[in-house]
Design an enzyme around this catalytic site. Structure first.
Site, PDB file in Angstrom:
ATOM      1  N   SER A 109      -3.511  -2.057   5.210  1.00 63.37           N
ATOM      2  CA  SER A 109      -2.889  -2.673   4.033  1.00 63.37           C
ATOM      3  C   SER A 109      -1.597  -1.943   3.731  1.00 63.37           C
ATOM      4  O   SER A 109      -1.451  -0.751   4.053  1.00 63.37           O
ATOM      5  CB  SER A 109      -3.814  -2.578   2.815  1.00 63.37           C
ATOM      6  N   TYR A 131      -9.115   2.088  -3.344  1.00 65.95           N
ATOM      7  CA  TYR A 131      -8.720   1.199  -2.248  1.00 65.95           C
ATOM      8  C   TYR A 131      -7.581   1.807  -1.445  1.00 65.95           C
ATOM      9  O   TYR A 131      -7.596   1.794  -0.205  1.00 65.95           O
ATOM     10  CB  TYR A 131      -8.303  -0.152  -2.817  1.00 65.95           C
TER      11      TYR A 131
END
Length: 256
Positions: A147, A160
């Protein structure tokens, strides 16, 4: 694409979390290049629908249903696949979970769950698949979906960001460790994609305006736009590429 350096004819690709969203688009993209794709998930109805969509486009497809975060289920599923004679040439670690909360709002068990699914489970699957690739002496491709939250950060997303940053670091480490066996390990880092999971954000005009200002292309990514980078890394065109993370983000990281 037979005969092309981008052809995946004759190769088997396992894509985790591929019943919908970016995982399904990646599966479609690999199938379009000739790969036999194995869809993974733990919702039989969603998987059945995904199989139909890939098959309708002419792709070779089957399913392997297991929860990637359950080690016993993972080992059993791969053992069952072994009995079919299929050998995984391409592994795409796509599955992940997202929990947007500030660091003080998380119970530590929630943080552990985030790390378990987004980092430890891909590590375990990489190890299982790499062991088989090494035993078969055929090399292979491992592609981790990380990501843009790995190299950059924002408030309210510490768990995250930590997990995806760890997955990017794991990608580099495994590239070093598995290179002598002819296995390349790379990553693809998505930016803002208009998936079902992001439906609420996609409908928010403020987010659209932010992307217009913050990305070079000025828009959300279309889910199908993730597939090309993964197909490239899986192909012979990327035979000398390993340890790299390709951002597919419309220029989010590059745009100041």
């Amino acid at each position: 694409m037979a005969g092309s350096m981008f052809s995946l004819e004759g190769r088997v690709a396992l894509i985790t979390g591929s019943a919908r969203g970016l995982g399904l688009e990646i599966a479609r993209g690999l199938a379009a290049q000739g790969a036999h794709v194995i869809l993974n998930g733990h919702n039989p109805k969603a998987l059945a629908h995904a199989v139909e969509s890939v098959r309708a486009a002419g792709g070779l497809v089957q399913t392997l249903a297991f929860d990637i975060a359950q080690p016993d289920a993972l080992a059993q599923a791969l053992a069952e696949l072994d009995t079919t004679g299929l050998r995984i040439d391409i592994l795409v670690n796509n599955v992940g979970i997202r929990d947007r909360r500030g660091m003080f709002e998380f119970a530590l068990d929630d943080v552990r769950r985030m790390l378990e699914v987004n980092l430890i489970a891909p590590f375990a699957l990489c190890r299982e698949v790499a062991n088989r690739m090494i035993a078969d002496k055929r090399g292979g491709r491992i592609i981790n979906v990380t990501s843009i939250a790995g190299p950059i950060a924002n408030t309210g997303d510490a768990a995250y960001t930590s997990a995806k940053g760890g997955l990017a670091a794991l990608t580099r480490a495994l590239a070093a460790e598995l290179g002598p066996y002819g296995i390349t390990v790379n990553g693809v880092a998505p930016g803002f994609f208009a998936t079902e999971t992001n439906a609420a954000f996609v409908a928010d005009p403020a987010v659209a305006q932010m992307l217009k200002q913050r990305t070079s292309l000025g828009r959300w990514g279309r889910p199908a736009e993730i597939a090309g980078a993964v197909a490239f890394l899986a192909s012979d065109a990327a035979s000398y590429v390993t340890g790299e993370i390709i951002a597919v983000d419309g220029g989010y990281l590059a745009h100041f």
